[in-house]
Design an enzyme around this catalytic site. Structure first.
Site, mmCIF file in Angstrom:
data_model
loop_
_atom_site.group_PDB
_atom_site.id
_atom_site.type_symbol
_atom_site.label_atom_id
_atom_site.label_comp_id
_atom_site.label_asym_id
_atom_site.label_seq_id
_atom_site.Cartn_x
_atom_site.Cartn_y
_atom_site.Cartn_z
ATOM 1 N NE ARG A 250 33.554 91.766 71.467
ATOM 2 C CZ ARG A 250 33.306 90.473 71.625
ATOM 3 N NH1 ARG A 250 32.719 89.782 70.674
ATOM 4 N NH2 ARG A 250 33.615 89.861 72.755
ATOM 5 C CB ALA B 248 44.583 111.538 76.095
ATOM 6 C CB THR C 6 36.446 96.683 71.249
ATOM 7 O OG1 THR C 6 36.528 95.246 71.249
ATOM 8 C CG2 THR C 6 34.978 97.094 71.186
ATOM 9 C CB CYS C 7 41.484 96.274 72.240
ATOM 10 S SG CYS C 7 40.736 95.816 73.816
#
Length: 419
Positions: free
Chosen positions: A53, A189, A50-51
């Site tokens: 981790r 998006a 993710t952003c």
């Protein structure tokens, strides 16, 4: 069999370091395959990216972790030593507790945020699809989801949670006197952009636009919010039209460069521009932050904003940790039981072999016309003798210590009275 986790997150590694090890959703499966091919024997594996981790979860040989460090460092283009200085490693109980805390939102930059649970489920789905998910990791993650659900329903850990998207709107309202008068551009998006657009739409900005590499996906999101849609290729020529820019794509390289922003600021006659880069790796070149009329924020810059209300949720943390502790103990008990499975299978196989041999003998005797009662008596004696042979042999052992151990074991297993 051991469970272990290797990772780096927003508390251990800066944004640019995390960006080197960020994997888009469509990269997870080939990355998993490459990782497992580099390890022998191949462990069960899953990657959560993710952003905030990137974490690798494995079940298998503990010694494979060092080789995973080398592989991950090489894939990110850094030395193993540098990666180790920003990474953490966890084993068994610690790994399980970490997974449960991540799923429950206790390890997030936004305490109690719910988005991580969906990202974790997606990581498990991809690992399963890649054939990398075995019984042990599947149990770990399914129990993680169950614990997260209990934490959500039994505590107020998610109350008043401020997301990255909400924080972006809050910062924009501090820069602009009236959000109703600004034009907002969203680049990308995906789910994060959808969240950001939802929060901005609630403040009724003057206009909203979606710039995306593929128009079809951009149009779908734009239609929902009554926004304009534009091609990503048109962004440099139109950047000056927007007061606020929120970007989050899966690009591995920046898509908004310093030159494009400088030209936009000049065209705007130096009216301020608010920019939020929610992508890891970055979508906006970091040098943009030095421009006088640009206010650029990254995911790490938003950390202070999203902590607002954290104190109000601390009372729920202890209750959530208690739920997690119970989940960890349950998982460890399951792991202990799993270690006995081979012995149980051997015992069942041996018992079935004895039973089959005695049944075959009994059927032959009956076929020859032997008395049925006598045959059944012989069958029961034969089974009993086979079952007790090992115990009797130990009792007759010449070693006093062995006889004492056998005596205690036999009393425990064979002479217990039914309660």
């Amino acid at each position: 069999m051991t469970v272990w986790a290797l990772g780096l997150n927003h508390t251990t590694a800066p944004l640019d370091m995390r960006g080197r090890f960020a994997y888009a959703l469509d990269q997870l499966e080939p990355t998993l395959r490459a990782l497992r091919e580099a390890l022998s024997p191949q462990p069960e594996a899953a990657i959560l990216s993710t952003c905030n981790r990137t974490e690798i979860y494995c079940a298998g040989d503990r010694g494979a972790m060092d080789r995973t460090f080398d592989w991950l460092a090489h894939s990110g283009g850094v030395s193993t030593q540098l990666l180790r200085s920003h990474a953490y490693t966890l084993h068994d109980a610690q790994a399980a507790r970490h997974a449960f805390r991540v799923a429950s939102g206790l390890d997030s930059m936004v305490l109690g945020e719910a988005q991580i649970l969906g990202q974790m489920k997606e990581a498990v789905r991809v690992a399963d699809q890649a054939g990398a998910l075995g019984t042990t990791l599947n149990q770990l993650f399914q129990r993680s989801f169950a614990v997260a659900k209990e934490v959500r329903t039994s505590t107020e850990i998610g109350a008043h949670s401020i997301s990255m998207a909400a924080a972006a709107v809050r910062l924009a309202s501090q820069l602009f006197e009236d959000v109703h008068k600004i034009r907002v551009l969203f680049v990308g998006a995906g789910e994060m952009i959808e969240l950001a657009a939802t929060h901005f739409a609630a403040r009724n900005p003057k206009s909203m636009a979606i710039a995306n590499r593929t128009l079809e996906r951009g149009e779908k999101l734009a239609t929902r919010f009554g926004a304009e849609v534009m091609r990503l290729a048109d962004l440099p020529a139109r950047l000056h039209e927007f007061d606020a820019v929120v970007s989050c794509t899966a690009s591995t390289l920046p898509i908004i460069g310093l030159g494009a922003v400088e030209r936009a600021i000049k065209a705007r006659k130096h009216r301020p521009m608010f920019m939020v880069d929610l992508a890891v790796p970055r979508d906006i070149e970091p040098e943009v932050k030095a421009l006088e009329d640009v206010y650029l924020y990254t995911v790490d810059d938003l950390a202070g904003v999203v902590q607002t209300g954290k104190e109000n949720r601390q009372a729920a943390v202890a209750q959530a940790e208690a739920i997690i502790d119970a989940g960890v103990q349950s998982f460890l008990h399951w792991m202990d039981q799993r270690s006995n499975v081979p012995l149980i299978l051997q015992l069942n196989a041996q018992a079935n072999e004895w039973r089959a041999a005695e049944l075959a003998r009994a059927r032959k005797l009956i076929a020859r016309g032997e008395n049925v009662d006598a045959v059944l008596d012989a069958l029961s004696k034969g089974l009993t003798q086979k079952m007790l042979h090992g115990a009797m042999a130990e009792l007759h052992s010449g070693d006093p210590a062995s006889r004492e151990r056998a005596t205690n074991a036999i009393q425990h297993f064979f002479l217990r009275k039914e309660r």
